[in-house]
Design a protein around this motif. Structure first.
Motif, PDB file in Angstrom:
ATOM      1  N   ILE A  84       0.867  -1.184   0.000  1.00 17.85           N
ATOM      2  CA  ILE A  84       0.000   0.000   0.000  1.00 17.85           C
ATOM      3  C   ILE A  84       0.902   1.231   0.000  1.00 17.85           C
ATOM      4  O   ILE A  84       1.764   1.386   0.866  1.00 17.85           O
ATOM      5  CB  ILE A  84      -0.944   0.002   1.216  1.00 17.85           C
ATOM      6  N   ILE A  85       0.704   2.081  -1.007  1.00 13.34           N
ATOM      7  CA  ILE A  85       1.527   3.281  -1.192  1.00 13.34           C
ATOM      8  C   ILE A  85       0.635   4.502  -1.033  1.00 13.34           C
ATOM      9  O   ILE A  85      -0.426   4.570  -1.664  1.00 13.34           O
ATOM     10  CB  ILE A  85       2.197   3.283  -2.584  1.00 13.34           C
ATOM     11  N   THR A  86       1.029   5.436  -0.189  1.00 13.36           N
ATOM     12  CA  THR A  86       0.209   6.638  -0.015  1.00 13.36           C
ATOM     13  C   THR A  86       0.899   7.851  -0.639  1.00 13.36           C
ATOM     14  O   THR A  86       2.127   7.920  -0.730  1.00 13.36           O
ATOM     15  CB  THR A  86      -0.065   6.943   1.470  1.00 13.36           C
ATOM     16  N   SER A  87       0.062   8.800  -1.064  1.00 13.38           N
ATOM     17  CA  SER A  87       0.564  10.049  -1.655  1.00 13.38           C
ATOM     18  C   SER A  87      -0.385  11.178  -1.285  1.00 13.38           C
ATOM     19  O   SER A  87      -1.608  11.008  -1.331  1.00 13.38           O
ATOM     20  CB  SER A  87       0.663   9.915  -3.186  1.00 13.38           C
ATOM     21  N   ASN A  88       0.187  12.333  -0.938  1.00 12.26           N
ATOM     22  CA  ASN A  88      -0.618  13.522  -0.647  1.00 12.26           C
ATOM     23  C   ASN A  88      -0.773  14.413  -1.872  1.00 12.26           C
ATOM     24  O   ASN A  88      -1.219  15.549  -1.777  1.00 12.26           O
ATOM     25  CB  ASN A  88       0.001  14.328   0.501  1.00 12.26           C
ATOM     26  N   ASN A  89      -0.365  13.879  -3.022  1.00  7.66           N
ATOM     27  CA  ASN A  89      -0.513  14.615  -4.284  1.00  7.66           C
ATOM     28  C   ASN A  89       0.350  15.875  -4.334  1.00  7.66           C
ATOM     29  O   ASN A  89      -0.007  16.847  -5.004  1.00  7.66           O
ATOM     30  CB  ASN A  89      -1.982  14.999  -4.522  1.00  7.66           C
ATOM     31  N   GLU A  90       1.478  15.857  -3.622  1.00  7.25           N
ATOM     32  CA  GLU A  90       2.346  17.036  -3.619  1.00  7.25           C
ATOM     33  C   GLU A  90       3.105  17.172  -4.931  1.00  7.25           C
ATOM     34  O   GLU A  90       3.503  18.263  -5.311  1.00  7.25           O
ATOM     35  CB  GLU A  90       3.326  16.971  -2.435  1.00  7.25           C
ATOM     36  N   LYS A  91       3.332  16.044  -5.603  1.00  3.71           N
ATOM     37  CA  LYS A  91       3.955  16.113  -6.931  1.00  3.71           C
ATOM     38  C   LYS A  91       3.444  14.955  -7.780  1.00  3.71           C
ATOM     39  O   LYS A  91       2.981  13.938  -7.257  1.00  3.71           O
ATOM     40  CB  LYS A  91       5.480  16.113  -6.842  1.00  3.71           C
ATOM     41  N   GLU A  92       3.515  15.128  -9.096  1.00  5.82           N
ATOM     42  CA  GLU A  92       3.050  14.093 -10.021  1.00  5.82           C
ATOM     43  C   GLU A  92       3.976  12.881  -9.971  1.00  5.82           C
ATOM     44  O   GLU A  92       5.198  13.029  -9.873  1.00  5.82           O
ATOM     45  CB  GLU A  92       3.007  14.650 -11.455  1.00  5.82           C
ATOM     46  N   LEU A  93       3.385  11.705 -10.038  1.00  8.84           N
ATOM     47  CA  LEU A  93       4.183  10.475 -10.071  1.00  8.84           C
ATOM     48  C   LEU A  93       4.354  10.036 -11.520  1.00  8.84           C
ATOM     49  O   LEU A  93       3.469  10.261 -12.354  1.00  8.84           O
ATOM     50  CB  LEU A  93       3.483   9.389  -9.252  1.00  8.84           C
ATOM     51  N   PRO A  94       5.472   9.380 -11.851  1.00  6.94           N
ATOM     52  CA  PRO A  94       5.755   8.994 -13.241  1.00  6.94           C
ATOM     53  C   PRO A  94       4.718   8.015 -13.797  1.00  6.94           C
ATOM     54  O   PRO A  94       4.215   7.150 -13.077  1.00  6.94           O
ATOM     55  CB  PRO A  94       7.131   8.325 -13.152  1.00  6.94           C
ATOM     56  N   ASP A  95       4.423   8.138 -15.087  1.00 11.33           N
ATOM     57  CA  ASP A  95       3.431   7.279 -15.744  1.00 11.33           C
ATOM     58  C   ASP A  95       3.784   5.804 -15.635  1.00 11.33           C
ATOM     59  O   ASP A  95       2.907   4.959 -15.425  1.00 11.33           O
ATOM     60  CB  ASP A  95       3.291   7.669 -17.224  1.00 11.33           C
ATOM     61  N   ALA A  96       5.071   5.484 -15.812  1.00 15.45           N
ATOM     62  CA  ALA A  96       5.501   4.077 -15.759  1.00 15.45           C
ATOM     63  C   ALA A  96       5.200   3.470 -14.391  1.00 15.45           C
ATOM     64  O   ALA A  96       4.842   2.286 -14.291  1.00 15.45           O
ATOM     65  CB  ALA A  96       6.995   3.974 -16.061  1.00 15.45           C
ATOM     66  N   PHE A  97       5.322   4.268 -13.357  1.00 16.85           N
ATOM     67  CA  PHE A  97       5.020   3.810 -12.001  1.00 16.85           C
ATOM     68  C   PHE A  97       3.514   3.646 -11.817  1.00 16.85           C
ATOM     69  O   PHE A  97       3.043   2.641 -11.267  1.00 16.85           O
ATOM     70  CB  PHE A  97       5.582   4.807 -10.984  1.00 16.85           C
ATOM     71  N   LEU A  98       2.756   4.630 -12.287  1.00 19.03           N
ATOM     72  CA  LEU A  98       1.295   4.591 -12.150  1.00 19.03           C
ATOM     73  C   LEU A  98       0.696   3.375 -12.848  1.00 19.03           C
ATOM     74  O   LEU A  98      -0.278   2.788 -12.364  1.00 19.03           O
ATOM     75  CB  LEU A  98       0.676   5.882 -12.707  1.00 19.03           C
ATOM     76  N   ARG A  99       1.267   2.989 -13.989  1.00 13.59           N
ATOM     77  CA  ARG A  99       0.746   1.838 -14.746  1.00 13.59           C
ATOM     78  C   ARG A  99       0.835   0.542 -13.950  1.00 13.59           C
ATOM     79  O   ARG A  99       0.067  -0.384 -14.188  1.00 13.59           O
ATOM     80  CB  ARG A  99       1.508   1.680 -16.065  1.00 13.59           C
ATOM     81  N   ARG A 100       1.763   0.481 -13.023  1.00 12.28           N
ATOM     82  CA  ARG A 100       1.978  -0.753 -12.256  1.00 12.28           C
ATOM     83  C   ARG A 100       1.143  -0.805 -10.975  1.00 12.28           C
ATOM     84  O   ARG A 100       1.225  -1.761 -10.222  1.00 12.28           O
ATOM     85  CB  ARG A 100       3.463  -0.887 -11.916  1.00 12.28           C
ATOM     86  N   CYS A 101       0.369   0.261 -10.719  1.00 18.69           N
ATOM     87  CA  CYS A 101      -0.405   0.329  -9.482  1.00 18.69           C
ATOM     88  C   CYS A 101      -1.908   0.239  -9.752  1.00 18.69           C
ATOM     89  O   CYS A 101      -2.371   0.548 -10.846  1.00 18.69           O
ATOM     90  CB  CYS A 101      -0.127   1.651  -8.755  1.00 18.69           C
ATOM     91  N   PHE A 102      -2.645  -0.185  -8.717  1.00 17.00           N
ATOM     92  CA  PHE A 102      -4.100  -0.022  -8.731  1.00 17.00           C
ATOM     93  C   PHE A 102      -4.352   1.250  -7.947  1.00 17.00           C
ATOM     94  O   PHE A 102      -3.882   1.398  -6.812  1.00 17.00           O
ATOM     95  CB  PHE A 102      -4.795  -1.215  -8.080  1.00 17.00           C
TER      96      PHE A 102
END
Length: 281
Positions: A156-174
């Protein structure tokens, strides 16, 4: 496998339950975003408790590097020990400290791994973990060994949306965004933390809370965690319900407002708004 349905301490919406169970089924990391104070970190704790699994937490800072999640090699200590003639210097493994990913991969039973506030780190941080999170293995350069996950951890990975995450990383997550709770959901959350709170006091507190959140221009809107703290103070100080009922924040500042507002600009804005409305009235 046990399905996550929330817990006695955590009110999970149907959408959030679906997201947790989908990520477990797909064996993909669950990326959770949402306002600070909406229970992102607590989610990992409750998922682990509900599923009867150990929780490993990796809290990310601005200085955290991806390598630290794998392992760290303490070359300085080894050099010092070699100068002192310490026998353990001959085994390099004595100077390798396992990171949280290594510990999760090595666990005898499946664990829940929390990577908390990933957006605090450098923009390259998520990309530096792509292969490890994908293949569930990594190499230890100093010893030449390959560390493979005995059991694929629930990540489980959390983010406060302080910066954009890379597309390649996002593709591997739900992905799931925790929307701010509506009044009905918030009532259920408050009842978990304050089961003895009377209905009319709860309604009055929620009325004030949501009115504060709607004040335009607030730098930081009060969150769920701040509401829970505020109600705890209202009860502890035995604040009468009349102090909350039928009073617009445009006419009076809420009692113990310091639990709701966390910076001076927002306090000044609320005070100015109340003064102007009283003056007009």
């Amino acid at each position: 496998m046990t399905k996550f349905t929330g817990s006695e301490k955590y009110v999970a919406t149907d959408d959030l339950q679906l997201a947790v169970n989908a990520s477990v089924t797909l064996q993909r990391p669950l990326l959770i975003k949402g306002e600070p104070g909406t229970g992102k970190t607590m989610l990992a704790e409750e998922v682990a408790a509900a599923m009867g699994k150990k929780l490993l937490s990796w809290h990310i800072k601005s200085t955290t590097k991806a390598q630290q999640g794998l392992y760290e090699y303490d070359a300085v200590s080894r050099l010092r020990d070699s100068q002192l003639g310490d026998a353990k210097v001959h085994d390099i493994k004595n100077y390798i400290k396992q990171g949280m990913l290594w510990q999760a991969f090595n666990a005898e039973e499946q664990v829940v791994l929390l990577i908390d506030e990933i957006d605090k780190a450098d923009i390259e941080f998520p990309n530096d973990l792509l292969v490890e999170l994908d293949k569930m293995e990594f190499s230890v350069y100093e010893t030449g060994e390959t560390i493979k996950a005995i059991h694929r951890p629930i990540i489980i990975i959390t983010s406060n949306n302080e910066k954009e995450l890379p597309d390649a990383f996002l593709r591997r997550c739900f992905f799931h965004y925790i929307t701010f709770p509506d009044k009905k959901t918030m009532e259920a959350i408050i009842k978990v933390h304050h089961p003895e709170l009377k209905k009319n006091m709860l309604n009055a507190a929620l009325e004030v809370f949501f009115e504060v959140r709607e004040v335009p221009g607030l730098k930081k809107k009060p969150s769920t965690s701040e509401l829970i703290d505020w109600i705890k103070l209202l009860v502890a100080d035995d604040i009468p319900i009349e102090a909350l009922q039928n009073k617009s924040i445009k006419e009076a500042i809420p009692p113990l407002y310091g639990a709701l507002l966390k910076n001076e600009q927002d306090v000044h804005m609320l005070q100015k708004l109340a003064f102007m409305m009283r003056r007009q009235g």
